[in-house]
Write a protein that holds these residues in place. Structure first.
Motif, PDB file in Angstrom:
ATOM      1  N   THR B 282       0.828  -1.213   0.000  1.00 30.46           N
ATOM      2  CA  THR B 282       0.000   0.000   0.000  1.00 30.46           C
ATOM      3  C   THR B 282       0.863   1.264   0.000  1.00 30.46           C
ATOM      4  O   THR B 282       0.354   2.374  -0.073  1.00 30.46           O
ATOM      5  CB  THR B 282      -0.944   0.048   1.227  1.00 30.46           C
ATOM      6  N   CYS B 283       2.169   1.071   0.099  1.00 31.57           N
ATOM      7  CA  CYS B 283       3.129   2.183   0.146  1.00 31.57           C
ATOM      8  C   CYS B 283       3.005   3.083  -1.086  1.00 31.57           C
ATOM      9  O   CYS B 283       2.912   2.592  -2.207  1.00 31.57           O
ATOM     10  CB  CYS B 283       4.527   1.578   0.217  1.00 31.57           C
ATOM     11  N   VAL B 284       3.001   4.413  -0.875  1.00 33.33           N
ATOM     12  CA  VAL B 284       2.942   5.323  -2.028  1.00 33.33           C
ATOM     13  C   VAL B 284       4.337   5.856  -2.379  1.00 33.33           C
ATOM     14  O   VAL B 284       4.484   6.789  -3.165  1.00 33.33           O
ATOM     15  CB  VAL B 284       1.966   6.494  -1.800  1.00 33.33           C
ATOM     16  N   LYS B 285       5.363   5.295  -1.744  1.00 32.49           N
ATOM     17  CA  LYS B 285       6.758   5.675  -2.007  1.00 32.49           C
ATOM     18  C   LYS B 285       6.984   7.181  -1.891  1.00 32.49           C
ATOM     19  O   LYS B 285       7.566   7.805  -2.774  1.00 32.49           O
ATOM     20  CB  LYS B 285       7.209   5.149  -3.374  1.00 32.49           C
ATOM     21  N   CYS B 286       6.521   7.721  -0.781  1.00 30.92           N
ATOM     22  CA  CYS B 286       6.737   9.150  -0.541  1.00 30.92           C
ATOM     23  C   CYS B 286       8.112   9.382   0.079  1.00 30.92           C
ATOM     24  O   CYS B 286       8.619  10.498   0.079  1.00 30.92           O
ATOM     25  CB  CYS B 286       5.656   9.706   0.374  1.00 30.92           C
ATOM     26  N   GLY B 287       8.692   8.347   0.659  1.00 28.60           N
ATOM     27  CA  GLY B 287      10.037   8.471   1.218  1.00 28.60           C
ATOM     28  C   GLY B 287      10.110   9.168   2.559  1.00 28.60           C
ATOM     29  O   GLY B 287      11.183   9.476   3.067  1.00 28.60           O
ATOM     30  N   ARG B 288       8.937   9.402   3.165  1.00 28.83           N
ATOM     31  CA  ARG B 288       8.961  10.095   4.452  1.00 28.83           C
ATOM     32  C   ARG B 288       9.640   9.239   5.522  1.00 28.83           C
ATOM     33  O   ARG B 288      10.374   9.739   6.369  1.00 28.83           O
ATOM     34  CB  ARG B 288       7.525  10.419   4.869  1.00 28.83           C
ATOM     35  N   CYS B 289       9.395   7.934   5.456  1.00 28.48           N
ATOM     36  CA  CYS B 289       9.997   7.045   6.457  1.00 28.48           C
ATOM     37  C   CYS B 289      11.521   7.070   6.357  1.00 28.48           C
ATOM     38  O   CYS B 289      12.219   6.915   7.350  1.00 28.48           O
ATOM     39  CB  CYS B 289       9.460   5.627   6.316  1.00 28.48           C
ATOM     40  N   GLN B 290      12.031   7.281   5.142  1.00 25.76           N
ATOM     41  CA  GLN B 290      13.493   7.331   4.993  1.00 25.76           C
ATOM     42  C   GLN B 290      14.050   8.574   5.689  1.00 25.76           C
ATOM     43  O   GLN B 290      15.017   8.497   6.435  1.00 25.76           O
ATOM     44  CB  GLN B 290      13.870   7.346   3.517  1.00 25.76           C
ATOM     45  N   ILE B 342       4.886   8.097  11.145  1.00 27.93           N
ATOM     46  CA  ILE B 342       4.804   9.208  10.191  1.00 27.93           C
ATOM     47  C   ILE B 342       4.376   8.760   8.784  1.00 27.93           C
ATOM     48  O   ILE B 342       4.203   9.585   7.906  1.00 27.93           O
ATOM     49  CB  ILE B 342       6.139   9.990  10.119  1.00 27.93           C
ATOM     50  N   CYS B 343       4.188   7.469   8.581  1.00 25.09           N
ATOM     51  CA  CYS B 343       3.803   6.954   7.269  1.00 25.09           C
ATOM     52  C   CYS B 343       2.350   7.312   6.959  1.00 25.09           C
ATOM     53  O   CYS B 343       1.479   7.090   7.784  1.00 25.09           O
ATOM     54  CB  CYS B 343       3.981   5.438   7.255  1.00 25.09           C
ATOM     55  N   PRO B 344       2.082   7.867   5.782  1.00 28.98           N
ATOM     56  CA  PRO B 344       0.696   8.199   5.455  1.00 28.98           C
ATOM     57  C   PRO B 344      -0.212   6.969   5.455  1.00 28.98           C
ATOM     58  O   PRO B 344      -1.391   7.064   5.742  1.00 28.98           O
ATOM     59  CB  PRO B 344       0.787   8.792   4.046  1.00 28.98           C
TER      60      PRO B 344
HETATM   61  S1  SF4 Z   1       6.342   6.594   4.661  1.00 30.95           S
HETATM   62 FE1  SF4 Z   1       7.622   5.000   3.718  1.00 30.95          FE
HETATM   63  S2  SF4 Z   1       6.376   3.126   3.838  1.00 30.95           S
HETATM   64 FE2  SF4 Z   1       4.989   4.844   4.204  1.00 30.95          FE
HETATM   65  S3  SF4 Z   1       4.149   5.316   2.181  1.00 30.95           S
HETATM   66 FE3  SF4 Z   1       5.925   6.667   2.445  1.00 30.95          FE
HETATM   67  S4  SF4 Z   1       7.641   5.501   1.538  1.00 30.95           S
HETATM   68 FE4  SF4 Z   1       5.959   4.043   1.838  1.00 30.95          FE
END
Ligand code: SF4
Lengths: 323, 381
Positions: B282-290, B342-344
């Protein structure tokens, strides 16, 4: 290829140590439960102070981590790994003697537990302590992914406590607290009540027992490093803040606190001690200059101390204030 | 790169924190101003999980709709996708690419470079291409390069400039020629609406718009987790993604519809994911977790798999079957849980990591080395 201590070897060491000695480092259990001497706590109480042994293990962890840190990615890294492995094979419970943990350090961590007990006594909380029933929660099994091992260990702990009629435990660290509050009900048939010592103190405030300090002026503001399990998983970070505020102590928070708290790096100390240290340094830097730096977890505390960041434990702060 | 080396490399941390500083506050501001974003995210997660449980059905439907307006292909894995795209293109062609993690995942650029001229058109990704590294961050691949390093790297192409603005301008001029002459444009896809067979792409530089429209033909790689039932959900998906990246509203939303379109649907492990890993889809690859991960903030993409790194990278590496070489990496996670917070999509990444660690913990003989090939497919145990 990235180099870190082979998780497999560390994990096996930890698992076998717990199975053989009851704690993840293989330290003799009786050495870990001496902190209460002279306090005359009842062994038969239905409500026990349950340290979970983590504060007492901290000086040993620090020593081991220092050794691992020195050899991380060095030529002898593999040798150290083999040594750990051989421990797993043969002399598991004899680790403690070669570590030469300074006495003062053991006393320091024991002192924190003593303070907690003294604060509770002062608040007239009714509780006891039974060294034979003060066990390790087993949470490392869970964290390294061995759910079966965890369930087995946890069930044993619950059975022992039940047999002795224990109905409630008072916990003092976030890892043991999380295990008892969230994991035990899920993995065992535990019906044991769990409260942290500071939740009990919070009750004290409700009953009007904790009074603002008369000399508040002299107490510096405080900044809290919330341990991840308390701040995020258990959402308990408001409780210590409430206690401090009710005492008239100012708490200065950074963005990364409470549910957004940042990890001190402690949990990776044995896989990559240098990474763990760097994490602690940066976290300490973030909190520096905000006030007296306080945490409430033996893993955070010892990791910060390892990088010489001047943190104190919440119990030290309270103990200093009104014991 | 080893861990200690990464610890000494301050530019990783500086770059990531700079990004977090720029974008993090914007994300928080977006959430305050547009509370509906959280509702969208929740709705999206439910829809994505639903689709993930029935990929066969949705893929079949997507293919039928897409065939009405494009040439359509299905690739089981990365190798097959490269071969299909290679066959479409042939040799000796000029290709412009939009930044796409999926194309990194299948190693498409180097595959095509063997017989064609290929250009990344996203500035950060171009720097990655020229320096032969893997992206540091899903959205900002070259955050860890200093301005000086960028000047040196772009200098290889004769691109000159004294600062970021001048360099960006010079790169634009350089790439303009490539866009005009390009035979093929290639992009990934941020969301795919099955009902209408529309590809949704979101960006801020404008290069994707050119990549998808100027060349003589256009190839889109659509990985299965991008499938959503309809336009509304696809739009919500890119809204959520850009809001949690920080740049919201995004400068460009592209829905390329043109002649000469080829759509390659890519599976590469996604349809066979076991239950414990499903949530990662379901990840939208926003990269916030990174950006928010305290381990990643220090050692960056040293922590992760071959393509995907950081908290999201562990799950994605397992899904796309590239975790086996970086298996020990699982243990650099402290399970602190900030990523989930913090993941959406509120993906329980610590649970995924513990789940993957299990394979190591349960193996019978403690003196055996960890299994070399770790299988995560449900039907293989
Ligand atoms: S925060 Fe990480 S795991 Fe969550 S949607 Fe964004 S990239 Fe995917």
């Amino acid at each position: 290829m990235v180099s870190l201590y082979k998780p497999r070897i560390i994990a096996d060491f930890v698992r076998e140590s717990i199975k053989k000695t009851g704690n993840p480092l293989g330290v003799q259990s009786s050495k870990l439960t001496t902190w209460h001497e002279g306090l005359k706590l009842s062994e038969r109480s239905k409500r026990l102070l349950f340290t979970g042994l983590l504060y007492q293990l901290s000086p040993y962890t620090v020593r081991i981590t220092e050794i691992l840190s020195r050899f991380e990615e060095s030529k002898v890294e593999k040798l150290v790994e083999r040594l750990i492995q051989s421990k797993t094979l043969r002399v598991i419970s004899s680790l403690a003697p070669i570590l030469k943990v300074p006495k003062e350090e053991k006393e320091y961590y024991n002192g924190i537990i003593r303070k907690i007990a003294q604060i509770l006594l002062k608040q007239k909380v009714d509780f006891g302590y039974n060294p034979g029933l003060d066990l390790y929660s087993g949470i490392l099994f869970y964290e390294i992914g061995d759910e079966e091992g965890f369930a087995e260990h946890a069930s044993r702990v619950v059975r022992i406590l039940k047999e002795k009629g224990v109905e409630e435990v008072i916990t003092i660290d976030p890892h043991t607290t999380y295990a008892f509050k969230v994991l035990y009900p899920e993995y065992t048939d535990s019906e044991i009540e769990v409260r942290t010592y500071f939740e009990l103190l919070d009750d004290g405030i409700e009953y009007g027992k904790i009074k603002p300090l008369s000399d508040v002026e002299s107490v510096a503001p405080v900044t809290l490093h919330d341990p991840c399990y308390y701040g995020r998983y258990l959402e308990l970070s408001n409780v210590p803040r409430k206690i401090l505020t009710s005492l008239g102590i100012e708490v200065i928070d950074v963005r990364n606190s409470g549910k957004l708290t940042s990890c001190c790096g402690g949990p990776v100390e044995s896989f990559s001690p240098n990474l763990s240290e760097t994490m602690a340094k940066y976290r300490a830097e973030e909190l520096k200059g905000k006030g007296c730096m306080v945490t409430m977890c033996p893993i955070c505390l010892s990791n910060f101390k390892r990088v010489r960041a001047p943190f104190i434990d919440f119990a030290e702060l309270l103990g200093g204030l009104y014991v | 790169m080893r861990i200690l080396q990464a610890l000494r490399n301050k530019s990783i941390r500086e770059g990531l924190l700079r990004s977090l500083g720029n974008l993090g506050a914007m994300v928080e501001e977006n959430l305050k101003r547009y509370p509906y974003l959280l509702e969208y995210a929740e709705e999206l997660k439910a829809a994505k999980l639903e689709v993930a449980r029935n990929y066969d059905y949705w893929l079949d439907k997507a293919v039928r709709r897409a065939e009405e307006k494009a040439s359509v292909y299905i690739a089981k894995d990365g190798e097959e996708a490269c071969r299909i795209i290679g066959d479409i293109i042939g040799r000796g062609k000029l290709i412009v690419k939009a930044k796409s993690m999926v194309s990194e995942e299948i190693g498409l650029r180097s595959y095509l470079e063997a017989e064609n001229e290929v250009w990344e058109t996203d500035l950060g990704e171009l720097i990655i291409q020229l320096s032969n590294q893997k992206p540091m961050h899903v959205i900002a691949p070259a955050v860890h390069f200093s301005e000086r390093e960028v000047i040196r790297i772009l200098g290889k192409l004769g691109i000159e400039g004294r600062n970021a603005e001048e360099l960006a301008m010079a790169v634009r001029n350089f790439l303009r020629q490539k866009f005009l002459k390009a035979d093929f444009g290639i992009s990934g896809c941020n969301a795919f609406a099955v009902e209408t067979a529309r590809i949704f792409l979101v960006e801020n530089e404008g290069n994707i718009r050119l990549t998808t429209s100027l060349p003589k033909a256009y190839i889109a790689i659509v990985s299965l987790e991008k499938l959503l039932p309809n336009d509304e959900l696809a739009l919500k998906s890119i809204i959520v993604q850009s809001a949690f990246v920080g740049t919201f509203p995004p400068s460009y939303i592209n829905i390329p519809e043109r002649d000469g379109t080829h759509i390659v649907f890519l599976d590469n492990g996604r349809s066979e994911v076991e239950e414990g890993l499903e949530e990662q889809l379901t990840c939208v690859k926003c990269g916030r977790c990174q950006l928010e991960c305290p381990v990643y903030q220090i050692i960056g993409n040293v922590w992760g798999g071959e393509t995907y790194s950081g908290p999201m990278g562990i799950g994605w590496s397992a899904i796309t079957n590239t975790l086996e070489n970086s298996y020990d990496m699982l243990f650099l996670c402290t399970l602190c849980g900030k990523c989930e917070e913090i993941c959406p999509m509120k993906i329980d990444i610590p649970r995924i990591i513990r789940h993957l660690r299990k394979t190591l913990a349960i193996s019978e003989d403690p003196h055996e080395p960890p299994p070399k090939k770790v299988k995560f497919f449900k039907n293989q145990g």
